[in-house]
Design an enzyme around this catalytic site. Structure first.
Site, PDB file in Angstrom:
ATOM      1  N   CYS A   6       0.766  -1.241   0.000  1.00 56.30           N
ATOM      2  CA  CYS A   6       0.000   0.000   0.000  1.00 56.30           C
ATOM      3  C   CYS A   6       0.799   1.294   0.000  1.00 56.30           C
ATOM      4  CB  CYS A   6      -0.932   0.067   1.198  1.00 56.30           C
ATOM      5  SG  CYS A   6      -1.768  -1.460   1.508  1.00 56.30           S
ATOM      6  N   ARG A  31       2.543   1.109  -5.601  1.00 59.78           N
ATOM      7  CA  ARG A  31       2.640   0.331  -4.362  1.00 59.78           C
ATOM      8  C   ARG A  31       1.444  -0.600  -4.168  1.00 59.78           C
ATOM      9  NH1 ARG A  31       6.414   2.667  -0.852  1.00 59.78           N
ATOM     10  NH2 ARG A  31       5.477   1.545   0.851  1.00 59.78           N
ATOM     11  N   TRP A  78      -2.811  -2.701  -1.699  1.00 60.84           N
ATOM     12  CA  TRP A  78      -2.401  -3.957  -2.317  1.00 60.84           C
ATOM     13  C   TRP A  78      -2.673  -5.042  -1.301  1.00 60.84           C
ATOM     14  CZ3 TRP A  78       1.306  -7.794  -1.311  1.00 60.84           C
ATOM     15  CH2 TRP A  78       1.609  -8.639  -2.386  1.00 60.84           C
ATOM     16  N   ASN A 104      -0.202   1.325   6.286  1.00 57.64           N
ATOM     17  CA  ASN A 104       0.595   0.461   5.417  1.00 57.64           C
ATOM     18  C   ASN A 104       1.399  -0.453   6.325  1.00 57.64           C
ATOM     19  OD1 ASN A 104       2.478  -0.617   3.588  1.00 57.64           O
ATOM     20  ND2 ASN A 104       3.737   1.228   3.632  1.00 57.64           N
ATOM     21  N   GLY A 105       1.160  -1.754   6.242  1.00 57.25           N
ATOM     22  CA  GLY A 105       1.888  -2.691   7.103  1.00 57.25           C
ATOM     23  C   GLY A 105       0.978  -3.796   7.579  1.00 57.25           C
ATOM     24  N   GLU A 491      16.548 -12.536 -16.488  1.00 58.05           N
ATOM     25  CA  GLU A 491      15.853 -11.252 -16.422  1.00 58.05           C
ATOM     26  C   GLU A 491      14.894 -11.094 -17.614  1.00 58.05           C
ATOM     27  OE1 GLU A 491      15.237  -9.130 -14.350  1.00 58.05           O
ATOM     28  OE2 GLU A 491      14.695  -7.325 -15.436  1.00 58.05           O
ATOM     29  N   LYS A 495      10.976 -10.503 -17.059  1.00 60.71           N
ATOM     30  CA  LYS A 495      10.290  -9.316 -17.589  1.00 60.71           C
ATOM     31  C   LYS A 495       9.086  -9.741 -18.419  1.00 60.71           C
ATOM     32  CE  LYS A 495      11.540  -6.878 -15.972  1.00 60.71           C
ATOM     33  NZ  LYS A 495      12.191  -6.203 -14.900  1.00 60.71           N
ATOM     34  N   GLU A 498       6.199 -11.326 -16.181  1.00 63.13           N
ATOM     35  CA  GLU A 498       5.487 -10.466 -15.231  1.00 63.13           C
ATOM     36  C   GLU A 498       4.557  -9.476 -15.911  1.00 63.13           C
ATOM     37  OE1 GLU A 498       7.716  -7.759 -12.731  1.00 63.13           O
ATOM     38  OE2 GLU A 498       9.271  -7.563 -14.237  1.00 63.13           O
ATOM     39  N   HIS A 514      19.708 -30.703 -20.399  1.00 58.62           N
ATOM     40  CA  HIS A 514      19.444 -31.445 -19.163  1.00 58.62           C
ATOM     41  C   HIS A 514      17.981 -31.359 -18.741  1.00 58.62           C
ATOM     42  CE1 HIS A 514      23.715 -32.154 -18.717  1.00 58.62           C
ATOM     43  NE2 HIS A 514      23.878 -30.888 -19.086  1.00 58.62           N
ATOM     44  N   LYS A 613       4.994  -2.397  -6.866  1.00 57.99           N
ATOM     45  CA  LYS A 613       6.380  -1.996  -7.114  1.00 57.99           C
ATOM     46  C   LYS A 613       7.292  -2.306  -5.939  1.00 57.99           C
ATOM     47  CE  LYS A 613       9.579   0.220  -9.437  1.00 57.99           C
ATOM     48  NZ  LYS A 613      10.205  -0.553 -10.523  1.00 57.99           N
TER      49      LYS A 613
END
Ligand code: F6R
Length: 618
Positions: A6, A31, A78, A104-105, A491, A495, A498, A514, A613
């Site tokens: 949040c 956030r 969030w 927030n928390g 990466e 990218k 996501e 393998h 984020k």
């Protein structure tokens, strides 16, 4: 239970709070963007608006109500637990209507507190821990005698009863000119402007409106009253407020001509990297000089081991660092998932240095890994983009990335600057040991060319768009590379998955045989990142193995590497360059590939589903 990441913002000023709060929420939306709400102090009551979905939904309903109040708080949520509903959306109001609060928390012992309050006749309308805290403040308030400090004393009485993490902003109906903020574990910053002061989760929320920012430390309260403010400890002792200029000009957080922050941030990379590099080389042009490492020279010269701790994309940048630092400085390097390191009893081996890398500087697992390292008496350094962030304040030294705010949820320019700083660190450590001046100079030359070469690659964005169009129907993709390009493969896959929700995996190219080669078929493209070293021929052989099984191959390769026509369906060329900057150059087409791939699917690249984020919960 309702775990929140949040963003929060509060406004206390001369004008109407509404516009600043909604603008602030839009900037904090990275956030979390499950739901958003706002509350205004209207004299004899609080007015509230809360909506599920994006801040723009809230903006529409707030616009219709048009409050002229100059005191308000707002929140973008969030959620990891608890439904995305209006009743779970902040702000929360105490049952007696006297308090509103944004949080927030997570209050870990909220169940016990809820039971205690229920015993006092208080009932609840949401499933959140935050509503419990708001009511706990109201309960203490009701128990305290009237007086100037009653509001602040109620907050001071309630918070020590909470276990867990919080960044809060709270208003009381009886105090029409006061806003109180407090933090433990979750970030909080006070913004000081000419006509208004703010409390927010981070300074981007009041860019353009506040000139100075004061970052709160854990256990501190901010008391904003009229146009004054003070910071105190939970026990009531005043602490000195250290203010920092809010440097980022508004343009840095405005989209301009771009249609997403991700695109903007990809194209900002030449400038961003110039800033990362600026003024950071020794006078003789053979080494890097990183100010934040000054004073630690002896420890760095005598290092036996480096442990990087980071999450996600930042961890991939550390892996690039692992290859480069081991090669340049001959120091053993390990890269740990911060979330694993913090719970592991890693053996203490000689002089170990822990380097934490985090764009936001607020990722909880990374911070906890640093705290764990400090408990073990290890030297800690931070690489972060956010000035004054928790990471910057909690490490023994460190280096700022200087790339400006990164708002798109998918990290792009931050990765490039982190990988660049890792190369500079490798150079600095190498020169403290046995790297020759000639090799040092070649690396400095290579790094100085980076911004220009990045620009060259980005100018070929249309070519990547065509390739993304060609492959955009694929639901499974493999990304393959060797050595320092293996983390680039990881990466590239991260990218893509996501932001486009296609399934992608990164592997070392030789690992293909393998297991993953079983996935190869005409519907599963492989993206090979070719080195431009003596290993290139081996990677090209791996490409041929894929082609032999009818798998489509896209190669990203330096200009001078010859690739037989039968080994790849498509080749995207990057400039020949020094090996220390090759991972950064090779990653650029993968950023653009993911961007176009997702846009072609009609997706919002800045706010991919389920993500936020800054991950400030475990
Ligand atoms: C992916 C991404 C995340 C972050 C990770 C760490 O594009 O952005 O994987 O890299 O959450 O974030 P910071 O660097 O802020 O610690």
């Amino acid at each position: 239970m309702n775990l929140l990441m949040c963003g929060i913002i509060g406004y206390l000023g001369k004008g109407a709070a509404q516009e600043s709060l909604i603008d602030g929420l839009k900037r904090l939306e990275y956030r979390g963007y499950d739901s958003a709400g706002v509350a205004f102090h209207e004299g004899n009551e609080f007015s509230m608006a809360r909506e599920t979905g994006r801040v723009k939904n809230l903006a529409e309903s707030v616009h219709k109500k048009a409050s002229s109040s100059s005191l308000g708080i707002a929140h973008t949520r969030w959620a990891t637990h608890g439904a995305v509903t209006v009743s779970n959306t902040h702000p929360h109001m105490s049952q007696d209507g006297k308090f509103v609060m944004v949080h927030n928390g997570v209050i870990e012992n909220f169940g016990t507190l809820k039971k205690f309050l229920a015993g006092k006749g208080i009932s609840f309308v949401s499933e959140t821990d935050s509503e419990v805290l708001c009511n706990l403040i109201a309960y203490h308030y009701s128990e305290l005698p009237e007086g100037e400090d009653r509001f602040i004393d109620a907050v001071r009485s309630a918070l020590p009863q909470c276990r867990g993490a919080y960044g809060i902003a709270v208003l009381c109906l009886d105090y029409p000119e006061t806003m109180i903020g407090a933090r433990r574990g979750s970030p909080l910053v006070v913004g000081l402007g000419e006509d208004a002061n703010f409390i927010a989760s981070d300074a981007s929320a009041f860019v353009g409106r506040a000139k100075e920012a004061v970052f709160l430390n854990d256990g501190e309260l901010a008391i904003l009253k009229g146009n004054e403010f003070r910071i105190s400890t939970m026990e009531g002792q005043e602490t000195q407020a250290i203010s920092h200029p809010v440097e980022q000009i508004s343009e840095e957080v405005e989209l301009g001509d771009y249609d997403s922050y991700m695109e903007k941030e990809i194209y900002e990379q030449p400038k961003a990297l110039e800033n990362t590099l600026r003024g950071r080389f020794g006078e003789d042009g053979t080494t890097a000089k990183l100010g934040g490492l000054e004073g630690h020279e002896d420890e760095l010269r005598n290092l036996d081991r480096i442990i990087f701790v980071a999450c996600g994309t930042a961890r991939h940048a550390c892996m690039v660092g692992e290859y480069l630092i081991e090669k340049l400085a001959r120091v053993p390097v390990e890269v740990e998932h911060a979330s694993e390191f913090r719970y592991r009893n890693s053996p203490k081996a000689g002089n170990s240095l822990v380097i934490a890398v985090s764009q936001s500087g607020e990722t909880l697992d990374t911070l906890e890994a640093v705290r764990e390292a400090k408990t073990k008496g290890l030297l800690t350094l931070g690489i972060t983009n956010v000035v004054g962030s928790s990471l910057a304040r909690e490490t023994d030294g460190g280096v700022y990335q200087r790339v400006g705010p990164e708002i798109g949820v998918a990290s792009t320019k931050a990765f490039s600057s982190q990988a660049c700083l890792c190369a500079m660190l490798g150079l600095a450590l190498g020169r403290m040991r046995d790297l020759s001046p000639t090799d040092g100079q070649a690396i400095v030359d290579g790094l100085n060319k980076l911004p220009k070469l990045v620009e060259e690659v980005l100018q070929k964005g249309d070519q990547i768009k065509e390739l993304a169009t060609k492959y955009s129907k694929a639901e499974h993709l493999l990304f393959l590379g060797r050595q320092s390009l293996y983390p680039v493969a990881l990466e590239g896959a991260l990218k893509l998955k996501e932001i486009s929700y296609a399934h992608a995996e990164g592997y070392p190219a030789a690992e293909l045989k393998h297991g993953p080669i079983a996935l190869i078929n005409p519907e599963c493209p492989s993206v090979f990142i070719v080195e431009g070293t003596e290993l290139s021929s081996k990677t090209i052989a791996n490409m041929q193995e894929v082609k032999a099984r009818k798998g489509p191959v896209l190669a990203i390769a330096p200009q001078s590497v010859e690739i037989p026509p039968e080994a790849a369906d498509d080749i995207f060329r990057i400039p020949d360059a020094h090996e220390v900057i090759r991972p950064i150059l090779a990653n650029l087409p993968l950023q653009l590939f993911a961007y176009h791939f997702a846009r072609l699917r009609g997706l919002d690249v800045d706010k991919p589903r389920n993500l936020a984020k800054s991950v400030t919960v475990e």
